[in-house]
Every structure is written in C-alpha cells, then in structure tokens.
Write an enzyme that holds these catalytic residues in place. Structure first.
Site, PDB file in Angstrom:
ATOM      1  N   LEU A  16       0.708  -1.270   0.125  1.00 25.75           N
ATOM      2  CA  LEU A  16      -0.028  -0.109  -0.168  1.00 25.75           C
ATOM      3  C   LEU A  16       0.815   1.253  -0.082  1.00 25.75           C
ATOM      4  O   LEU A  16       0.571   2.340  -0.764  1.00 25.75           O
ATOM      5  CB  LEU A  16      -0.876  -0.253   1.039  1.00 25.75           C
ATOM      6  CG  LEU A  16      -2.236  -0.815   1.203  1.00 25.75           C
ATOM      7  CD1 LEU A  16      -3.048  -0.870   2.385  1.00 25.75           C
ATOM      8  CD2 LEU A  16      -3.100  -0.635  -0.179  1.00 25.75           C
ATOM      9  N   CYS A  17       2.183   1.138   0.832  1.00 22.49           N
ATOM     10  CA  CYS A  17       2.830   2.407   0.662  1.00 22.49           C
ATOM     11  C   CYS A  17       3.358   2.765  -0.793  1.00 22.49           C
ATOM     12  O   CYS A  17       3.456   3.947  -1.035  1.00 22.49           O
ATOM     13  CB  CYS A  17       4.267   2.076   1.574  1.00 22.49           C
ATOM     14  SG  CYS A  17       5.150   0.812   1.157  1.00 22.49           S
ATOM     15  N   THR A  18       3.627   1.752  -1.533  1.00 25.20           N
ATOM     16  CA  THR A  18       3.985   2.121  -2.900  1.00 25.20           C
ATOM     17  C   THR A  18       2.859   2.844  -3.741  1.00 25.20           C
ATOM     18  O   THR A  18       2.905   3.789  -4.337  1.00 25.20           O
ATOM     19  CB  THR A  18       4.419   0.809  -3.522  1.00 25.20           C
ATOM     20  OG1 THR A  18       5.450   0.066  -3.110  1.00 25.20           O
ATOM     21  CG2 THR A  18       4.830   0.983  -5.043  1.00 25.20           C
TER      22      THR A  18
END
Ligand SMILES: [Zn+2]
Length: 436
Positions: free
Chosen positions: A201-203
């Site tokens: 999700l951070c990407t």
C-alpha cells in the site's frame, strides 16, 4: 575404390532399412502400448490432444470437469458454438477421433479427485494442462505416492511415473518434466508460483511507478475515501469508469502514461488474457517431451522451460534442484527424536512440527509395511492402540534411524519421515529397548 563405394552404399542402405524398421516398431508401440492421460481439456488440453494424436499415440484418456463456455471458443479450437454447455472432455475426445484416424480418446467428465488412485496408476505418462495450483499439487502427490524407495535410499525405478506439466498465463508459459524421486517434483519448486501479485500500500500511496499502481490506488484507497458507504462493483460500468478517471488523474500527477480503460478492467478484475499461441507453444513442448519419454529417441529437458512472449520471444530451459526434504518425493523428511520417545509422543511431535502442522490432522504410522498405529478402521485402531505407549525405538526394531510412512486424511499421498534417534536427557539403555 569402386568396391569401397559399393560397400559404403550398401551399409547406408542397410542402416536406412533398420532405421525404417525401428521407426515402424516405435510407431506401433505408440499406437498399441502407450496409455497417456491428459488432465484438462481447456486451452492447453485441446492442443495436447491434437498434438498427441498426430504424434501417433493410439490411446489417450482425457479428464475435465468443465463444460464449454462461449468465451472458450477463440482458442479451444476443438469446440464449436453448438457445443456450448456440453462437457469439454466429451466433445474434445469426439472431435479428435473424427479428425485423426486410428486414435481412441476416452473422455472422463468429472473432477480429478473423483478418480481412484488406481486409475492414475494405469497410465504410463500423465500430462497436465491445468490452470490451478491445487489441482497440480493433487496429481503431484498422487504420482509421488506411487514412488517407493529401496533400502539404500535410491528410488525403485519401476515405481516412477513421469509427469509432464504445462502452464500458461497470458504471454507467459512453462513446461517441465517430473520424474518423482529423480527430478524435482511440483512441491520441490512451489516457490515458482509466487502468491498473486499485490502491491504494498505504501508504494501505491507514495511512489507509484506503473499504470497498475495508479489503478490499484484508485481502486483500493481512493474509492474507500471518496465514495464511503458505497460497495465497489467491478461489473458496474459507472464504477469502473470512475476508477479509470481517478487513475488517469493520478497518472498525470506522477507522469505515468499507458492507463487505459481495458487495463483498468484487467487490473481491477485480475484478468489475464488467454493467448492461443502461448497455449500452442507450451503444449507442443509438452507433447515433444512425452514423445521423448515414450520412445527414448532423445534425452528429456532438464527440467523447466520458461517462455515469455510479452516483448519479443524469450525461451530458456533451466535445471532445478530437488528439495532433499520435500515431503512429497524425498526419501524422508528428517526428524530428530529423543531415543526414549513413545509412539504417542512422536505423533504429538509431528503434529506440532511447523513443516507438517497444516498437512496432518490424525496421522497413522507404519514402518516397513507394519502398521504401528492406525486411526481407522476402528478394529485396526483398537489393535494398534497399545503401541502408542511403547518406545518408538523398540517399534522400529532398535534401528537408530529409519523411514516411517505417515498417512493422513489431509494428505493425498504418503508422507515419508526419516527418523533419527538422538540421545535425550534421560536416555535408556539401547540393549533393553532393542529387546522389546
Ligand atoms: Zn518434491
């Protein structure tokens, strides 16, 4: 020299005759002696059946549980519009027999698990044209279950059933040959099948780098933030259009191009397009390997062929190693036990072992063909129950190591465990134990 030329010429002629005879014998043997089982009558299965029939195999069985869908028709070329709704195995078998003289194709319209293990034992070669890892894994455990090891740890060659596995996903494909006990089995190289691609999700939130990242951001994050309370429906065109528009905006923001409506659909619905040519290439490779196994006219592939047609054509074959501790095909998974351990404690230890935990529920144990403990039927359970309290070392005739066969409802094949006794804190006198 004239004579020399003549004898050379004669020699060539004889060789040619012998060659033709051998070819005729091989063909006869393919037509009469070989029983090949094709598992799956879909994209790969149609190609495999056609290739094998045209290669001269006279008796082919095919098993598939599916019926024909209109969306299959672009690549599953044995099917016609009027076949929609009918069993794939039956239509495929009939169509191949119509087109190729002298071949018998026997269809089985059922799940692979519905067939007895003896059904699979009956074929010399099994080829997989499947799209599911579970089904591959099931057949792998069936053929590994046939494998018997000699006392010296080498596989008994007569118990090896060759498995040829093909697989495709879009522009990518693979083919490989498995000789259980000799080459890596499906389980030895499960790492080849990574879990479905998901993006961290951070990407997605911070460093999107591809069109798919932008689409997934709109799908997984923006929808929940901006359309709270609404359930996303991938079949609702308005919903899909919204995702597409958001992804486009995000792409513009991060300078990422290539976002299209159909890509959005593909990413969100996780659709991988089926490519007819990939099926043809992979099936042809499998059919060639089957021909090599049946005729021994060449050595087989070593062991895993990868094909990628995304950009250009890339194909290579890589050797893989067997997993010496494979629970399916190795001579036994090593387990160290205390030399005072009872059979009951040993079973408890197996159930706690992280390597087997998910595979075992109620294991039965046998040693050299003797049932040490059987969970069922009740008569056998009762007969073998007293063994649970006895030291395992004694039950294994005092041998300080040995292979136990573990059976369990959750296993399809047998689990081989190579037990080595280690001196425990309160170890017993070996002589006493040996005498039990
Ligand atoms: Zn293995």
């Amino acid at each position: 020299m004239e004579n020399g030329f003549d004898s050379e010429h004669h020699h060539q002629l004889v060789c040619k005759r012998i060659g033709m005879l051998v070819t005729i014998k091989l063909l006869e043997s393919l037509q009469n002696d070989f029983r090949v089982l094709v598992i799956g009558a879909g994209g790969l299965g149609c190609e495999l059946l056609k290739d094998l029939a045209l290669s001269g195999f006279g008796l082919i069985h095919v098993i598939d549980m599916d019926t024909i869908d209109v969306s299959n028709l672009n690549r599953q070329f044995l099917f016609r519009i009027q076949d929609v709704g009918k069993p794939k195995a039956e239509v495929a078998a009939a169509r191949v027999m119509q087109r190729v003289k002298g071949v018998t194709v026997v269809p089985h319209f059922c799940r692979i698990e519905e067939k007895d293990v003896s059904f699979y034992q009956d074929f010399q070669i099994i080829v997989l044209g499947l799209d599911s890892i579970e089904a591959r894994s099931y057949i792998n455990s069936v053929v590994c279950g046939f494998l018997v090891y000699e006392e010296d740890g080498s596989p008994d060659m007569t118990t090896i059933k060759p498995l040829v596995d093909g697989g495709t996903e879009g522009f990518r494909g693979h083919a490989r040959v498995i000789y259980p006990g000799l080459t890596p089995c499906f389980h030895c190289s499960l790492w080849l099948f990574p879990p479905q691609v998901t993006f961290p999700l951070c990407t997605l939130a911070e460093t999107p780098r591809s069109p798919a990242h932008c689409i997934e951001y709109a799908h997984l994050i923006q929808w929940g933030q901006e359309r709270q309370g609404e359930t996303f429906d991938a079949d609702n065109p308005e919903h899909m259009k919204w995702i597409y528009d958001q992804a486009l905006k995000r792409g513009a923001q991060f300078n990422i191009s290539g976002i299209t409506y159909s890509l959005t659909q593909g990413v969100v619905k996780n659709i991988v397009p089926a490519i007819a040519s990939t099926n043809a290439i992979v099936a042809a490779t499998c059919a060639l390997e089957i021909l090599k196994i049946a005729t021994m006219f060449s050595t087989g592939m070593d062991v895993y062929m990868q094909y990628t047609g995304t950009e250009g054509i890339y194909m290579r074959t890589v050797p893989h190693d067997k997993d010496p501790n494979c629970t399916m095909c190795s001579a036994g998974v090593p387990v160290d036990v205390d030399n005072t351990i009872t059979l009951q404690k040993f079973i408890d230890q197996l159930l706690k072992d992280s390597r087997f935990k998910l595979k075992l529920s109620k294991p039965s144990v046998s040693y050299h063909g003797t049932n040490l403990y059987m969970q069922a039927p009740p008569v056998l359970e009762e007969m073998t129950r007293p063994n649970l309290q006895l030291p395992l070392l004694g039950l294994m005739d005092g041998n300080t190591s040995g292979v136990l066969n573990i059976n369990d409802r959750r296993l399809t094949g047998v689990l081989r465990v190579r037990v080595t006794f280690k001196e425990g804190p309160d170890s017993v006198d070996m002589d006493t134990v040996g005498g039990v």
